[in-house]
Every structure is written in C-alpha cells, then in structure tokens.
Design a protein around this motif. Structure first.
Motif, short mmCIF file in Angstrom:
data_model
loop_
_atom_site.label_atom_id
_atom_site.label_comp_id
_atom_site.label_asym_id
_atom_site.label_seq_id
_atom_site.Cartn_x
_atom_site.Cartn_y
_atom_site.Cartn_z
N UNK A 1 -40.23 17.22 -8.72
CA UNK A 1 -41.37 16.49 -9.27
C UNK A 1 -42.15 17.47 -10.11
N UNK A 2 -42.26 17.20 -11.42
CA UNK A 2 -42.83 18.17 -12.34
C UNK A 2 -44.33 18.09 -12.51
N UNK A 3 -44.87 16.91 -12.56
CA UNK A 3 -46.30 16.76 -12.79
C UNK A 3 -46.88 15.79 -11.78
N UNK A 4 -48.15 15.53 -11.92
CA UNK A 4 -48.82 14.64 -10.97
C UNK A 4 -48.16 13.26 -10.95
N UNK A 5 -47.89 12.81 -9.76
CA UNK A 5 -47.36 11.47 -9.53
C UNK A 5 -48.46 10.72 -8.80
N UNK A 6 -48.68 9.51 -9.20
CA UNK A 6 -49.72 8.72 -8.54
C UNK A 6 -49.16 8.08 -7.29
N UNK A 7 -49.60 8.56 -6.14
CA UNK A 7 -49.03 8.11 -4.88
C UNK A 7 -49.38 6.66 -4.57
N UNK A 8 -50.42 6.12 -5.20
CA UNK A 8 -50.81 4.74 -4.94
C UNK A 8 -49.84 3.74 -5.57
N UNK A 9 -49.03 4.21 -6.48
CA UNK A 9 -48.09 3.32 -7.18
C UNK A 9 -46.69 3.53 -6.64
#
Length: 114
Positions: free
Chosen positions: A89-97
């Motif tokens: 995982x390279x950058x911020x992932x939105x955990x809410x989605x």
C-alpha cells in the motif's frame, strides 16, 4: 467442505521469502496499491503485506487494511495460481471505504486468477 483458514504456511514469513518475490516479479498496480507476484514451487499461494508507517500513520488503520487484505486472500486463495504475493500500500487509503478498497483488490488480483 473447503476450509478457509489463514495458516502460517500461507504467509511469507522471513526476509529471504520476501527477497525472492522482490527479485524480478510480475507487477500489477492501481493507483495506491501494488501487488507483486512470483511463481513458487509449492502447491499453494502465499501472501506478504507491506504497509509503511510513513504512508498510513495510525497503526489501527494499518492493521485494518491488513485484515481486509488477508480476508480477501483467505476467501479467494483456491482460485490463485501457485505464486507468492506481496501487497504494498503506497499512499493513504481511506479505511471507511471498505467496499471500494475490496473492489480495487479484486480488480488487481483478477490478473492472477480465473
């Protein structure tokens, strides 16, 4: 009945196993997620996960993303080729989605199965 456990044998456990995959892998990338794959000589696929603290700050978020990846792998592992995989995982992932993230994973991993 197929058992969908995520046992130790389905994981990449040490740096030698990770280095094997990093050397000349087949890459599939979609924006923030990269999946590296390389054939192994075993009768089952294995998974390694790499999420740096720099990209996802909170450990709660990193662990949640790892759980989603492991769960996806656990469910679909009988459809994968006999390969070793590393999910980065390279950058911020939105955990809410969660649904969007799982759809991206399915899209990326569709090149490794079916």
């Amino acid at each position: 009945m197929i058992k969908f456990f995520f046992k130790k044998k389905f994981r990449l456990l040490n740096s030698i196993q990770y280095k094997y995959v990093f050397k000349n892998p087949y890459k599939v990338q979609f924006k923030k997620i990269l999946i590296l794959g390389k054939k192994n000589k075993m009768k089952y696929p294995r998974l390694g996960i790499s999420i740096s603290k720099k990209n996802v700050k909170k450990s709660v978020d990193r662990n949640y993303i790892k759980r989603l990846i492991r769960e996806f792998f656990r469910i679909y592992r009988n459809k994968f080729f006999m390969m070793d995989f590393i999910v980065i995982v390279k950058k911020k992932i939105y955990k809410n989605k969660k649904k969007i993230f799982l759809n991206k994973l399915k899209y990326l991993w569709s090149r490794y199965f079916f």
